[in-house]
Design an enzyme around this catalytic site. Structure first.
Site, PDB file in Angstrom:
ATOM      1  CE1 TYR A 136      -3.501  -2.669   0.594  1.00  0.00           C
ATOM      2  CE2 TYR A 136      -4.650  -0.650   1.155  1.00  0.00           C
ATOM      3  CZ  TYR A 136      -4.679  -1.980   0.808  1.00  0.00           C
ATOM      4  OH  TYR A 136      -5.885  -2.621   0.684  1.00  0.00           O
ATOM      5  CE  LYS A 187       1.538 -17.368  -2.477  1.00  0.00           C
ATOM      6  NZ  LYS A 187       1.102 -18.736  -2.859  1.00  0.00           N
ATOM      7  CG  ASP A 220      -1.993 -20.072  -1.557  1.00  0.00           C
ATOM      8  OD1 ASP A 220      -1.372 -20.147  -0.468  1.00  0.00           O
ATOM      9  OD2 ASP A 220      -1.654 -20.722  -2.558  1.00  0.00           O
ATOM     10  CG  ASP A 244      -8.062  -4.932   1.523  1.00  0.00           C
ATOM     11  OD1 ASP A 244      -8.987  -4.478   2.221  1.00  0.00           O
ATOM     12  OD2 ASP A 244      -8.008  -4.809   0.283  1.00  0.00           O
ATOM     13  CG  ASP A 248     -13.604  -7.399   2.091  1.00  0.00           C
ATOM     14  OD1 ASP A 248     -13.327  -6.655   3.060  1.00  0.00           O
ATOM     15  OD2 ASP A 248     -14.136  -6.984   1.043  1.00  0.00           O
TER      16      ASP A 248
HETATM   17  C1  IPM Z   1     -10.451  -1.557   3.953  1.00  0.00           C
HETATM   18  C2  IPM Z   1     -10.683  -0.883   2.636  1.00  0.00           C
HETATM   19  C3  IPM Z   1      -9.548   0.111   2.394  1.00  0.00           C
HETATM   20  C4  IPM Z   1      -8.262  -0.688   2.291  1.00  0.00           C
HETATM   21  C5  IPM Z   1      -9.726   1.033   1.194  1.00  0.00           C
HETATM   22  C6  IPM Z   1     -11.025   1.814   1.261  1.00  0.00           C
HETATM   23  C7  IPM Z   1      -8.565   1.978   1.040  1.00  0.00           C
HETATM   24  O1  IPM Z   1     -10.795  -1.839   1.632  1.00  0.00           O
HETATM   25  O2  IPM Z   1     -10.358  -0.849   4.978  1.00  0.00           O
HETATM   26  O3  IPM Z   1     -10.391  -2.780   3.983  1.00  0.00           O
HETATM   27  O4  IPM Z   1      -7.947  -1.250   1.222  1.00  0.00           O
HETATM   28  O5  IPM Z   1      -7.571  -0.763   3.292  1.00  0.00           O
HETATM   29 MG    MG Z   2     -10.907  -3.853   2.334  1.00  0.00          MG
END
Ligand code: IPM
Ligand code: MG
Length: 350
Positions: A136, A187, A220, A244, A248
């Site tokens: 990032y 990884k 993975d 990230d 999710d």
């Molecule tokens: C998260 C989001 C952020 C990230 C974005 C909005 C920059 O996806 O907080 O998970 O990638 O960190």
């Molecule tokens: Mg995210």
């Protein structure tokens, strides 16, 4: 000194943080609240998604609660003025390097998951995502034109020993207060940063945390194991990008992205940054139907981790569970309550 700085931001952010205000007013009326524009909203008003004043206010508050940032309206803004750039600037500016993202199955929602009840019932694990390093932020990063036509894009994944060690330390300490197990995902089979990550975590474990169980997993495989048998995990520590993605996946296990909070922590004594994991959800923004529970539970984490009010955090957590048990559901959970009505349901339990 401001106890809690609210940054409602964009999309559904203002709608869900409004419910945090109501809950805070009821459960902790002594807390001082402040509020500032952030993200696209701040860009529209001040030409920047994160002004110097807002960053200074964030650093001097005891805790910061962000709603959401981004939306199609700012899709063509210059990259450094995008709402997301404001969020990354806030994270690095506040130095919040350890991002705690719980994956928690609320008992009344065990059937809301896309996975079978028997796989997710009782689920409770925590992803600790490194938040201020890695690909990032690594330099160099650019897109260049190639002489013969076409373009070339470069991102850089970079980690130092110190960056890995400090986030791993948070994971080990957390595990001590939970079920005593840390899974470190990287990884190391293909990446130098992954190899260093594995070495540093192994060393730190041997030096300071031999009482905690440590297991290494390739990222993975971690993704696969999270949907196959998520209850094998207690604390999972991983880098910024893998974190990230894996967070999710983990959030969706619990039925709705609208349920889960997060806490980003820096050095002891510095303010934490609390965010619901869901984004700005432009498709439902302004309709008053967003689920405010992730924001309310982010406030719960702020009470626990920054505001020294674990007693109130426990009460708030129980209130959310009771409201769910009585059937309170916003549309993302298959119900028909509005954002405000879900706020009402939690207030009623307090
Ligand atoms: C998260 C989001 C952020 C990230 C974005 C909005 C920059 O996806 O907080 O998970 O990638 O960190
Ligand atoms: Mg995210």
């Amino acid at each position: 000194m401001t106890d809690l700085l609210l940054l409602p931001g964009d999309g559904i952010g203002p709608e869900v943080t409004a419910q945090v205000r109501r809950v805070a007013g009821k459960i902790a009326p002594d807390l001082t609240l402040d509020e500032r524009p952030f993200g696209g909203t701040s860009f529209d008003q001040h030409g920047s998604p994160l002004t110097d004043e807002t960053l200074a206010a964030a650093k001097s508050a005891r805790a910061v609660l962000m709603g959401a940032v981004g939306g199609p309206r700012w899709a063509n803004a210059p990259r450094d003025k995008r709402p997301e750039a404001g969020l990354l600037g806030l994270r690095t500016g506040m130095g919040v390097f350890a991002n705690l993202r719980p994956a928690l199955c609320f008992q009344p929602l065990a059937d809301a998951s896309s996975l079978k009840r028997e796989v997710i019932e009782g689920l409770d694990f925590m992803i600790v995502r490194e938040l201020t390093g890695g690909v990032y932020f690594g330099q160099p990063r650019f897109i260049e034109d190639l002489p013969g036509g076409g373009r070339r894009a470069v991102d850089t994944q970079v980690y130092t020993t110190a960056e890995i060690e400090r986030v791993a330390r948070v994971a080990f300490e957390l595990a001590r207060g939970r079920r005593g197990k840390v899974t470190s995902a990287e990884k190391s089979n293909v990446m130098e940063t992954g190899l260093l990550w594995r070495h540093v975590v192994t060393d730190l474990h041997a030096r300071e945390f031999a009482d905690v169980e440590l297991e290494h997993i390739l990222a993975d495989n971690a993704a696969m194991q999270i949907v196959r048998n998520p209850r094998q995990f207690d604390v999972m520590v991983t880098d910024n990008l893998f974190g990230d993605i894996l967070s999710d996946i983990s959030a969706q296990l619990t039925g709705s992205l609208g349920m889960l909070p997060s806490a980003a922590l820096g050095a002891p004594g510095t303010p934490g940054l609390y965010e619901p994991i869901h984004g700005s959800a432009p498709d439902i923004a302004g309709k008053g139907i967003a689920n405010p529970l992730a924001a309310i539970l982010s406030f719960e984490m702020a009470l626990r981790w920054s505001l020294d009010r674990a007693d109130l955090a426990d009460r708030l957590f129980a209130a959310v569970n009771h409201a769910l048990a009585k059937g309170a559901r916003t549309p993302d959970l298959g119900g028909s309550l509005s954002t405000t009505q879900m706020g009402d349901a939690v207030l009623a339990e307090l």
